[in-house]
Motif scaffolding. Structure first.
Motif, short mmCIF file in Angstrom:
data_model
loop_
_atom_site.label_atom_id
_atom_site.label_comp_id
_atom_site.label_asym_id
_atom_site.label_seq_id
_atom_site.Cartn_x
_atom_site.Cartn_y
_atom_site.Cartn_z
N PHE A 11 0.80 -1.18 -0.11
CA PHE A 11 0.02 0.11 -0.09
C PHE A 11 0.94 1.29 0.06
O PHE A 11 0.57 2.31 -0.55
N CYS A 12 2.04 1.14 0.41
CA CYS A 12 2.80 2.54 0.66
C CYS A 12 3.82 2.57 -0.32
O CYS A 12 4.38 3.60 -0.45
N GLU A 13 4.41 1.50 -0.85
CA GLU A 13 5.44 1.38 -1.94
C GLU A 13 4.73 0.88 -3.31
O GLU A 13 5.58 0.92 -4.33
N GLY A 14 3.65 0.39 -3.37
CA GLY A 14 3.03 0.03 -4.68
C GLY A 14 3.68 -1.40 -5.31
O GLY A 14 3.74 -1.55 -6.37
N ARG A 15 4.34 -2.24 -4.33
CA ARG A 15 4.99 -3.21 -4.86
C ARG A 15 3.94 -4.39 -5.27
O ARG A 15 2.79 -4.67 -4.39
N THR A 16 3.95 -4.93 -6.51
CA THR A 16 2.87 -5.74 -6.94
C THR A 16 3.10 -7.32 -6.85
O THR A 16 2.17 -7.98 -7.23
N ASP A 17 4.06 -7.49 -6.06
CA ASP A 17 4.24 -9.18 -5.94
C ASP A 17 4.40 -9.54 -4.57
O ASP A 17 5.30 -10.36 -4.13
N VAL A 18 3.83 -8.78 -3.73
CA VAL A 18 3.95 -8.97 -2.23
C VAL A 18 2.49 -9.67 -1.87
O VAL A 18 1.40 -9.14 -2.21
N PHE A 19 2.44 -10.68 -1.11
CA PHE A 19 1.17 -11.26 -0.91
C PHE A 19 1.01 -11.50 0.76
O PHE A 19 1.94 -12.31 1.40
N PRO A 20 0.52 -10.92 1.72
CA PRO A 20 0.16 -11.01 2.98
C PRO A 20 -0.76 -12.25 3.35
O PRO A 20 -2.05 -12.04 3.63
N ALA A 27 -3.92 -10.39 -4.62
CA ALA A 27 -4.67 -9.95 -3.27
C ALA A 27 -5.44 -8.74 -3.65
O ALA A 27 -6.68 -9.01 -2.83
N HIS A 28 -5.21 -8.01 -4.29
CA HIS A 28 -6.37 -6.84 -4.55
C HIS A 28 -7.41 -7.46 -5.11
O HIS A 28 -8.56 -7.10 -4.96
N LEU A 29 -7.42 -8.43 -6.06
CA LEU A 29 -8.50 -8.94 -6.90
C LEU A 29 -9.33 -9.76 -5.64
O LEU A 29 -10.54 -9.60 -5.73
N LEU A 30 -8.82 -10.51 -4.97
CA LEU A 30 -9.34 -11.40 -3.99
C LEU A 30 -9.99 -10.43 -3.00
O LEU A 30 -11.21 -10.78 -2.34
N TRP A 31 -9.42 -9.49 -2.62
CA TRP A 31 -10.06 -8.27 -1.40
C TRP A 31 -11.27 -7.85 -2.15
O TRP A 31 -12.18 -7.58 -1.68
N GLY A 32 -11.07 -7.49 -3.52
CA GLY A 32 -12.30 -6.83 -4.05
C GLY A 32 -13.38 -7.91 -4.11
O GLY A 32 -14.58 -7.44 -4.04
N TRP A 33 -13.01 -9.04 -4.54
CA TRP A 33 -14.24 -10.13 -4.68
C TRP A 33 -14.87 -10.34 -3.32
O TRP A 33 -16.02 -10.29 -3.11
N TYR A 34 -13.85 -10.44 -2.30
CA TYR A 34 -14.56 -10.77 -0.85
C TYR A 34 -15.38 -9.64 -0.65
O TYR A 34 -16.61 -9.65 0.13
N GLY A 35 -14.71 -8.18 -0.73
CA GLY A 35 -15.69 -7.09 -0.46
C GLY A 35 -17.03 -6.95 -1.04
O GLY A 35 -18.12 -6.56 -0.42
N GLY A 36 -16.98 -7.27 -2.32
CA GLY A 36 -18.37 -7.18 -3.11
C GLY A 36 -19.10 -8.25 -2.77
O GLY A 36 -20.53 -7.86 -2.69
N VAL A 37 -18.93 -9.47 -2.17
CA VAL A 37 -19.67 -10.37 -1.93
C VAL A 37 -20.42 -10.07 -0.65
O VAL A 37 -21.54 -10.16 -0.19
N LYS A 38 -19.53 -9.68 0.44
CA LYS A 38 -20.08 -9.42 1.66
C LYS A 38 -21.01 -8.09 1.66
O LYS A 38 -21.79 -7.92 2.58
N ARG A 39 -20.72 -7.15 0.75
CA ARG A 39 -21.65 -6.09 0.67
C ARG A 39 -22.84 -6.23 -0.13
O ARG A 39 -23.77 -5.39 -0.16
N HIS A 87 2.70 -11.55 -10.16
CA HIS A 87 1.58 -10.37 -9.72
C HIS A 87 0.69 -10.93 -8.52
O HIS A 87 -0.60 -10.57 -8.33
N ARG A 88 1.52 -11.41 -7.43
CA ARG A 88 0.78 -11.71 -6.32
C ARG A 88 0.03 -10.83 -5.48
O ARG A 88 -1.04 -10.64 -4.87
N GLY A 89 0.58 -9.32 -5.57
CA GLY A 89 -0.24 -8.22 -4.95
C GLY A 89 -1.40 -7.70 -5.79
O GLY A 89 -2.27 -7.46 -5.16
N VAL A 90 -1.31 -8.16 -7.07
CA VAL A 90 -2.63 -8.00 -7.87
C VAL A 90 -3.61 -9.00 -7.51
O VAL A 90 -5.15 -8.65 -7.38
#
Length: 222
Positions: A147-156, A196-208, A191-194
């Motif tokens: 989030f702070c450095e824009g690294r696109t292959d980091v996966f938490p 992660a963003h994709l899965l978060w977006g999907w998760y959030g959309g389902v929950k909402r 593309h692990r960071g992407v």
């Protein structure tokens, strides 16, 4: 300076992920276009992430506003170290978070971890540097780099929402643990960071309730 992944870069990465892994294809199809979550970095960014943890969004915002005001409007390592732990606590920080504010600040001013110049470090090196600071765990380090450095292959991999979205994607009965999540995400390099963003977006959309999802476990509708 952080690189902000462009819409075109994210779109290319999403398509590559969907083509490489059928488990992500449905998430890709159902999740709208998203922008990269980018936050301010440096000492301020890492300290802010620590403040945000384990409290509600509203509480975190209120505490952070008091921190900014209490430090004179500019959140720097030097400003934090100019106040003792007890004074930092008057901003609403727990004693633990006040101590972490000093730990991070000392790492910065002593040159052990230069939060303003991490771009020369690999993802693994940067993660190791961050977790060497007391109070900074792996999840915090990885989300900071995303989030702070824009690294696109980091996966938490320790993120619970990601783990649950991974369970949905794989149609598994059980949510993967942290070790399993990291192992599963290896297929999504570079593309692990992407992902992660994709899965978060999907998760959030389902929950909402914005995305309809039919859960299938072991071939049976659940």
């Amino acid at each position: 300076m952080a690189h902000i992944p462009t819409a075109a870069e994210i779109a290319v990465a999403r398509q590559a992920l969907a083509e490489a892994d059928p488990a992500l294809a449905r998430a890709h199809e159902q999740t709208p276009v998203f922008e990269w979550r980018l936050r301010r970095g440096g000492y301020e960014g890492l300290f802010h992430m620590i403040v945000d943890q384990q409290v509600s969004v509203a509480s975190a915002a209120a505490i952070w506003a008091r921190v900014v005001a209490g430090l004179g409007g500019v959140v720097t390592a030097e400003a934090a170290l100019a106040h003792d732990i007890e004074h930092l606590r008057t901003f609403g920080l727990s004693i633990q978070k006040a101590r972490y504010a000093h730990e991070i600040a000392r790492a910065q001013v002593e040159g052990r971890v230069d939060l303003d110049r991490m771009d020369g470090l690999s993802d693994a090196e940067a993660t190791a540097a961050l977790v060497s600071i007391k109070g900074v765990g792996r999840w915090t380090a990885e989300t900071y780099l995303m989030f702070c450095e824009g690294r696109t292959d980091v996966f938490p991999g320790g993120d619970i929402a990601l783990q649950e979205a991974m369970r949905w994607a794989d149609g598994a009965a059980d949510r993967p643990n942290e070790k399993q999540a990291y192992a599963r995400a290896e297929a999504w390099r570079p593309h692990r960071g992407v992902a992660a963003h994709l899965l978060w977006g999907w998760y959030g959309g389902v929950k909402r309730g914005e995305i309809a999802r039919e859960e299938v476990i072991m071939g049976a509708a659940a």
